[in-house]
Each structure stands twice: as C-alpha cells, then as structure tokens.
Design a protein around this motif. Structure first.
Motif, PDB file in Angstrom:
ATOM      1  N   TYR A  81       0.829  -1.209   0.000  1.00  0.00           N
ATOM      2  CA  TYR A  81       0.000   0.000   0.000  1.00  0.00           C
ATOM      3  C   TYR A  81       0.860   1.253   0.000  1.00  0.00           C
ATOM      4  N   THR A  84       3.073   1.484  -3.254  1.00  0.00           N
ATOM      5  CA  THR A  84       2.288   1.669  -4.473  1.00  0.00           C
ATOM      6  C   THR A  84       1.838   3.112  -4.596  1.00  0.00           C
ATOM      7  N   ARG A  85       1.414   3.689  -3.479  1.00  0.00           N
ATOM      8  CA  ARG A  85       1.009   5.095  -3.516  1.00  0.00           C
ATOM      9  C   ARG A  85       2.208   6.000  -3.765  1.00  0.00           C
ATOM     10  N   ASP A  88       3.060   6.075  -7.459  1.00  0.00           N
ATOM     11  CA  ASP A  88       2.146   6.936  -8.220  1.00  0.00           C
ATOM     12  C   ASP A  88       2.673   8.367  -8.348  1.00  0.00           C
ATOM     13  N   ILE A 229       2.524   9.442   3.466  1.00  0.00           N
ATOM     14  CA  ILE A 229       1.803   8.249   3.021  1.00  0.00           C
ATOM     15  C   ILE A 229       1.825   7.224   4.144  1.00  0.00           C
ATOM     16  N   ILE A 250      -1.882  10.997   2.409  1.00  0.00           N
ATOM     17  CA  ILE A 250      -2.475   9.856   1.718  1.00  0.00           C
ATOM     18  C   ILE A 250      -2.567   8.726   2.721  1.00  0.00           C
TER      19      ILE A 250
END
Length: 252
Positions: A81, A84-85, A88, A229, A250
C-alpha cells in the motif's frame, strides 16, 4: 467499557510492550485522538506512567528497546500500500531518492518499465537491483558502508550538497505530530537532514506501526514533509498533521 477499565487495559498494554502511543489507544478502544491524550494525561497525574510526545512510557522513564527489523517486519508487510502510492508520485525525468530497507527495495523493484529517471540512493542493495536497467541513471552516495550495505557518513552527506533531488522518499523509526520525524539512533540525523534540505519535495512513507509514537531523537518537525503516506487510519490525527504543516496526506 468504563473509563476505569480502559485505563487498566492501557496500563497492561504498557507493561507488555514497554511503551504505548495515542494511535495504539485509538485503534484498540475506538476512541478519538483527544480522548487517547486525555487518558494518558489522567494516568500520568495518577503516577501510573510518564507521557512522551505522542504516547507514554513506564513511570521509571525507560524507553522500550526497539527490536531489529527482519524481513517479515511491518515495513515489508505494509509495503504494497505505502509503496504503491509512492510509485504513483514518480514521473518521467524525476531525480528521486530511495532509502535503504524494505520500502526502498520495494519501490526500486516495482519502478515502471521504460521510465527514464535518476535514482539517488545510499543503499548498495537498492543500487544493485537497478544496475541492469538502461532507463535508470543510478547515483550512489558513497562513504563507509555498514553491514547492510548502507552509507550515511560524512562523505554521503557531502555528496548531497552537490545534488538537487526532485522527490525524496524517506522514512524513520517513528513519526508523530508532536515530536516529528524521529530515530532511535542520533547517528542517522545528519544524513536524513541533508536529504530533506537538498530535495524539492519530501515524501514520508510510514507503515502503521511507525505512526503516532516517538523514538529517542527528533530529526525535524513533520512540516518538512510535503506528502505523508501511511496505511494507518489517522482519524482525527489528520487535523493534527495538517496543523503542523504537512501539505498532503495519503492514508486509509
């Protein structure tokens, strides 16, 4: 659950773990950030514990010794998680800093194909994983390497003074709105401070177990982060991070 029962359970958690954070209390009992802080304040007034930035330790003032992370650590468990963010946020042509450890290794392994960028790292394992990619320019920060193949000494810091990183992806032992970004070892502070100083944008990557508490030494306030994040459920703590200056969060 009555408040007295919750306080007894908090003290049991503290005894078992050696420390406790407001986030631990929120997650365990489903209470607000303010309620968790109030619980710790009341228990401190009763002489049951000693409050710290973002949590509490036993009343004798001894911090829990953090165990050495292994390959099944929280960082690896939550890498999909958080990383991956982070992936991006990477764009063609960026100069990015990737840290040592599971988070940096995960991002390096999962960088998109044919994405031309420069990767700055102080981790020999991260650099090695990218060595055969023709689309990635590797900038290795030198100096004396530790047993994990990581360089954080004077020479690595000096190299950073001649670099301008567009996006730095960083982490530390703990993070909290009150105590900021923190480490158990003061030796890591100069290197991370230099990364932050020489980066246009700083992204903090924090799996759940690193959120809401404090390690022994604060590196800097959370306001140094442009993006945070985490896979933690921050709840009302989001407002605290934003109040301290984090521009974008995030989270789950």
């Amino acid at each position: 659950m009555f408040i007295e029962e919750r306080h007894a359970a908090i003290l049991t958690m503290l005894e078992e773990n050696g420390s406790i954070t407001t986030h631990d209390i929120q997650r365990k009992f489903g209470v607000s950030y303010d309620s968790a802080k109030r619980d710790l304040r009341i228990l401190e007034e009763q002489g049951q514990l000693k409050r710290t930035h973002g949590g509490a330790i036993p009343k004798d003032g001894k911090f829990m010794v953090m165990p050495k992370r292994t390959h099944d650590s929280a960082a690896e468990e939550n890498a999909p998680y958080v990383c991956t963010r982070a992936l991006d946020l990477i764009s063609e042509g960026d100069t990015v800093y990737l840290p040592s450890g599971e988070l940096g290794a995960y991002i390096a392994k999962n960088l998109p194909d044919k994405c031309r960028l420069s990767v700055v790292t102080n981790s020999i394992p991260v650099a090695e994983s990218l060595r055969r990619r023709g689309d990635v320019n590797i900038i290795m920060l030198g100096g004396a390497a530790d047993s994990d193949g990581v360089c954080t000494d004077f020479f690595a810091v000096e190299m950073l003074k001649r670099l301008r990183i567009s996006k730095a992806f960083i982490t530390s032992d703990m993070i909290s709105p009150e105590f900021g970004i923190s480490f158990e070892s003061a030796s890591k502070i100069p290197f991370l401070s230099a990364i932050i100083e020489h980066s246009a944008s700083v992204v903090g990557m924090y799996p759940q177990k690193k959120v809401g508490g404090c390690a022994a030494f604060s590196v800097c306030p959370v306001s140094k982060l442009d993006v945070l994040i985490t896979d933690a459920v921050l709840g009302e703590a989001i407002a605290e991070y934003k109040k301290q200056g984090v521009k974008r969060i995030i989270c789950l």
